[in-house]
Design an enzyme around this catalytic site. Structure first.
Site, PDB file in Angstrom:
ATOM      1  N   ALA A   1      30.354  43.018  45.602  1.00 49.10           N
ATOM      2  CA  ALA A   1      29.789  43.191  44.215  1.00 49.10           C
ATOM      3  C   ALA A   1      30.695  44.298  43.677  1.00 49.10           C
ATOM      4  O   ALA A   1      30.769  45.381  44.039  1.00 49.10           O
ATOM      5  CB  ALA A   1      28.103  43.762  44.228  1.00 49.10           C
ATOM      6  N   ALA A   2      31.035  43.552  42.447  1.00 45.62           N
ATOM      7  CA  ALA A   2      32.223  44.514  41.470  1.00 45.62           C
ATOM      8  C   ALA A   2      32.392  44.088  40.123  1.00 45.62           C
ATOM      9  O   ALA A   2      32.248  42.742  40.168  1.00 45.62           O
ATOM     10  CB  ALA A   2      33.328  45.103  42.077  1.00 45.62           C
TER      11      ALA A   2
ATOM     12  N   ALA B   1      26.986  35.651  45.204  1.00 43.98           N
ATOM     13  CA  ALA B   1      26.956  34.592  44.095  1.00 43.98           C
ATOM     14  C   ALA B   1      28.227  34.462  43.355  1.00 43.98           C
ATOM     15  O   ALA B   1      28.279  33.512  42.451  1.00 43.98           O
ATOM     16  CB  ALA B   1      25.791  34.606  43.135  1.00 43.98           C
ATOM     17  N   GLY B   2      29.006  35.337  43.328  1.00 44.67           N
ATOM     18  CA  GLY B   2      30.298  35.465  42.610  1.00 44.67           C
ATOM     19  C   GLY B   2      31.284  34.458  43.360  1.00 44.67           C
ATOM     20  O   GLY B   2      31.086  33.754  44.214  1.00 44.67           O
TER      21      GLY B   2
ATOM     22  N   VAL C   1      22.887  45.987  42.921  1.00 47.20           N
ATOM     23  CA  VAL C   1      23.154  46.565  43.903  1.00 47.20           C
ATOM     24  C   VAL C   1      22.970  48.312  43.764  1.00 47.20           C
ATOM     25  O   VAL C   1      22.724  49.087  44.276  1.00 47.20           O
ATOM     26  CB  VAL C   1      24.638  46.753  44.296  1.00 47.20           C
ATOM     27  CG1 VAL C   1      25.778  47.074  43.296  1.00 47.20           C
ATOM     28  CG2 VAL C   1      25.032  47.086  45.557  1.00 47.20           C
TER      29      VAL C   1
ATOM     30  N   SER D   1      41.175  46.428  46.735  1.00 43.35           N
ATOM     31  CA  SER D   1      42.272  45.723  45.770  1.00 43.35           C
ATOM     32  C   SER D   1      43.577  46.428  45.901  1.00 43.35           C
ATOM     33  O   SER D   1      43.574  47.714  46.109  1.00 43.35           O
ATOM     34  CB  SER D   1      41.828  45.590  44.276  1.00 43.35           C
ATOM     35  OG  SER D   1      42.783  45.225  43.692  1.00 43.35           O
TER      36      SER D   1
ATOM     37  N   ILE E   1      34.279  35.157  44.901  1.00 45.01           N
ATOM     38  CA  ILE E   1      34.646  35.381  46.504  1.00 45.01           C
ATOM     39  C   ILE E   1      33.630  35.201  47.070  1.00 45.01           C
ATOM     40  O   ILE E   1      33.651  34.714  48.415  1.00 45.01           O
ATOM     41  CB  ILE E   1      35.557  36.548  46.559  1.00 45.01           C
ATOM     42  CG1 ILE E   1      37.008  36.680  45.834  1.00 45.01           C
ATOM     43  CG2 ILE E   1      35.783  36.923  47.956  1.00 45.01           C
ATOM     44  CD1 ILE E   1      37.768  37.788  45.653  1.00 45.01           C
TER      45      ILE E   1
ATOM     46  N   ASN F   1      45.997  38.605  44.515  1.00 49.15           N
ATOM     47  CA  ASN F   1      45.560  37.997  43.476  1.00 49.15           C
ATOM     48  C   ASN F   1      45.060  36.648  44.040  1.00 49.15           C
ATOM     49  O   ASN F   1      45.350  35.884  44.586  1.00 49.15           O
ATOM     50  CB  ASN F   1      46.787  37.583  42.655  1.00 49.15           C
ATOM     51  CG  ASN F   1      47.345  38.851  41.887  1.00 49.15           C
ATOM     52  OD1 ASN F   1      48.065  39.470  42.337  1.00 49.15           O
ATOM     53  ND2 ASN F   1      47.192  38.796  40.470  1.00 49.15           N
TER      54      ASN F   1
ATOM     55  N   TYR G   1      39.880  50.187  36.393  1.00 50.86           N
ATOM     56  CA  TYR G   1      39.322  49.105  37.475  1.00 50.86           C
ATOM     57  C   TYR G   1      39.956  49.939  38.763  1.00 50.86           C
ATOM     58  O   TYR G   1      39.261  49.832  39.846  1.00 50.86           O
ATOM     59  CB  TYR G   1      39.736  47.902  37.083  1.00 50.86           C
ATOM     60  CG  TYR G   1      39.667  46.885  38.381  1.00 50.86           C
ATOM     61  CD1 TYR G   1      38.235  46.689  38.755  1.00 50.86           C
ATOM     62  CD2 TYR G   1      40.680  46.252  38.972  1.00 50.86           C
ATOM     63  CE1 TYR G   1      38.052  46.054  40.080  1.00 50.86           C
ATOM     64  CE2 TYR G   1      40.473  45.547  40.005  1.00 50.86           C
ATOM     65  CZ  TYR G   1      39.240  45.221  40.547  1.00 50.86           C
ATOM     66  OH  TYR G   1      39.030  44.509  41.669  1.00 50.86           O
TER      67      TYR G   1
END
Length: 350
Positions: free
Chosen positions: A75-76, A9-10, A55, A118, A12, A207, A178
Site C-alpha cells: 500500500a502506497a 487490490a492495486g 492501512v 523503490s 502490483i 519501473n 515520493y
C-alpha cells in the site's frame, strides 16, 4: 501461509495476490481503494480474504493481522504527483500508514515483512568520471534542462559522465517527496525490526509495467502514459531527448520476487532489514520503450518534446544480482515480449 497484502487490490498487489493463490497460500487483502489509484470497484480473486480498510486505521489493521504469518506491504501513494502540495498525502499514506502497520505488527507478534520499496531512494544512478572515478552528481539545474543539457556533468570538473549499475549498498539520495517517503518506510521498518527481532526484505522496484496498470493519471508511470496515449490514437510524448535509461520490469516478475522474499526472510538475521533491487537486468531508454510500444500497438510514432519535470533523474539502473544470488529469483519476461503484451493489454480505469 496466511499472508496479509496491504494494497492488494492495486496494480502490483493484485498480481501478487494471484501469485500467492497459485502457490497455495492464503492471501488476505487490505486496501483503502483511494480515488487516486482506484476509479472502479476492485476484482479480488476468489480465495482471497477481502478487507476494505485504510492501512492508517489501527483497529482495522490489527484485526487483519490476526493469524497472519507474514505481511507484504504494497500500500502506497506512488509517482511524482502534481506538485509539492501533494506532500502531506504522500507522507500520510506512505509513512504514517507504514508506522501504523508496524506498530500493529509489534503488538500482534507478526515478525516477517516484505516491504515494497523503490529504486527512487537512490536518486540519480551510478556515474563515473574518466578523471575522478565514481561520483554523485547533484540535482540537475533548470537552466541546463531548459537548454537541452540533460546529462548530469561531473560535479568536480564538469566533464561528461558514464552511467552504470547501482548496488544496494549505494548511499540513498531521494530527490522528490515520493522518494523521501519510500526511504522513510525503509527506515521505519528497520527500526521495527531492531525493536522486535523482526525480519524485513525491502524490495526496491524499478519501473514496473504490465497488464492492469492504471491509466494516465498524475500518479501513473511512464509506460502507462505511453500506453494510454496509444489507446487514444495519439503519439506518446517523450520528455527530454528520450535518452533517460530505466529498467522496465514486468509485474509478474515483481510478484515472483515477493514470493522469493517471503520464503527468504527466515534466512535473515533477527532484527535485520535486507534491501534487494528488483529489475529485469536489461535497461532501455525511455525513447526505446515508447518506440517498442508504438510499434507493437500499431500506433503513431513517439514525439520527443524536450519537456522535463523537476525531480526526475536522468539514469537509474541497478544490479539485481543480490536477489538472484541470495533468493534464487530471476526475471522470466523479456523486454520484447513484455512490451508486445503490454501494447494491447487492458489497463485499469484508475
Amino acid at each position: 501461509m496466511l499472508i496479509l497484502v496491504t494494497g492488494g487490490a492495486g496494480f502490483i498487489g493484485s498480481h501478487l495476490v494471484t501469485a500467492l493463490l497459485a502457490a497455495g497460500h492464503e492471501p488476505r487483502v487490505l486496501d483503502a481503494l483511494l480515488p487516486a489509484a482506484h476509479r472502479t470497484a476492485p476484482s479480488v480473486p476468489d480465495g482471497a480474504d477481502w478487507r476494505h480498510a485504510d492501512v492508517r486505521d489501527a483497529e482495522a489493521v490489527t484485526d487483519a493481522l490476526r493469524g497472519v504469518d507474514a505481511v507484504c506491504h504494497q500500500a502506497a501513494m506512488v509517482g511524482l504527483g502534481k506538485d509539492f502540495a501533494d506532500a502531506p498525502d504522500y507522507v500520510g499514506c506512505n509513512d504514517l500508514g507504514t508506522a501504523v502497520l508496524l506498530a500493529a505488527m509489534a503488538r500482534t507478534g507478526v515478525r516477517r515483512l516484505v516491504l515494497a520499496s523503490s529504486m527512487v531512494v537512490y536518486g540519480e544512478g551510478r556515474y563515473a568520471c574518466a578523471r575522478h572515478g565514481v561520483v554523485r552528481p547533484g540535482p540537475r539545474r533548470p537552466a541546463d534542462l531548459d537548454a537541452g543539457r540533460f546529462e548530469p556533468p561531473c560535479p568536480r570538473c564538469g566533464a561528461p559522465l558514464t552511467s552504470g549499475l547501482v548496488g544496494e549498498d549505494a548511499p540513498a539520495d531521494p530527490r522528490n517527496v515520493y522518494a523521501a517517503t519510500k526511504l522513510a518506510q525503509e527506515h521505519l521498518s528497520a527500526a521495527w525490526a531492531r525493536a522486535t527481532g523482526g525480519r524485513v526484505a525491502a524490495l526496491r522496484y524499478h519501473n514496473v509495467y504490465g497488464p492492469g496498470m492504471p491509466r494516465d493519471t498524475p500518479y501513473a508511470g511512464v509506460a502507462s502514459l505511453f500506453r494510454s496515449a496509444l489507446a487514444r490514437g495519439e503519439a506518446p510524448r517523450v520528455f527530454e531527448d528520450g535518452g533517460q535509461r530505466r529498467d522496465f520490469v514486468h509485474v509478474r516478475d515483481v510478484a515472483d520476487a515477493n514470493l522469493a522474499a517471503l520464503y527468504g526472510t527466515d534466512a535473515l538475521p533477527e532484527g535485520a532489514l535486507r534491501a534487494f533491487n528488483v529489475g529485469s537486468g536489461d535497461p532501455h531508454t525511455v525513447g526505446e520503450t515508447a518506440t517498442a510500444l508504438a510499434r507493437a500497438h500499431g500506433g503513431p510514432a513517439p514525439v520527443v518534446t524536450g519537456e522535463y519535470r523537476l525531480g526526475d533523474v536522468r539514469h537509474i539502473t541497478a544490479s539485481s544480482q543480490r536477489l538472484r544470488d541470495e533468493l534464487g529469483w530471476k526475471p522470466r519476461v523479456t523486454f520484447a515480449d513484455g512490451m508486445t503484451e503490454f501494447a494491447t493489454a487492458p489497463l485499469r480505469a484508475g
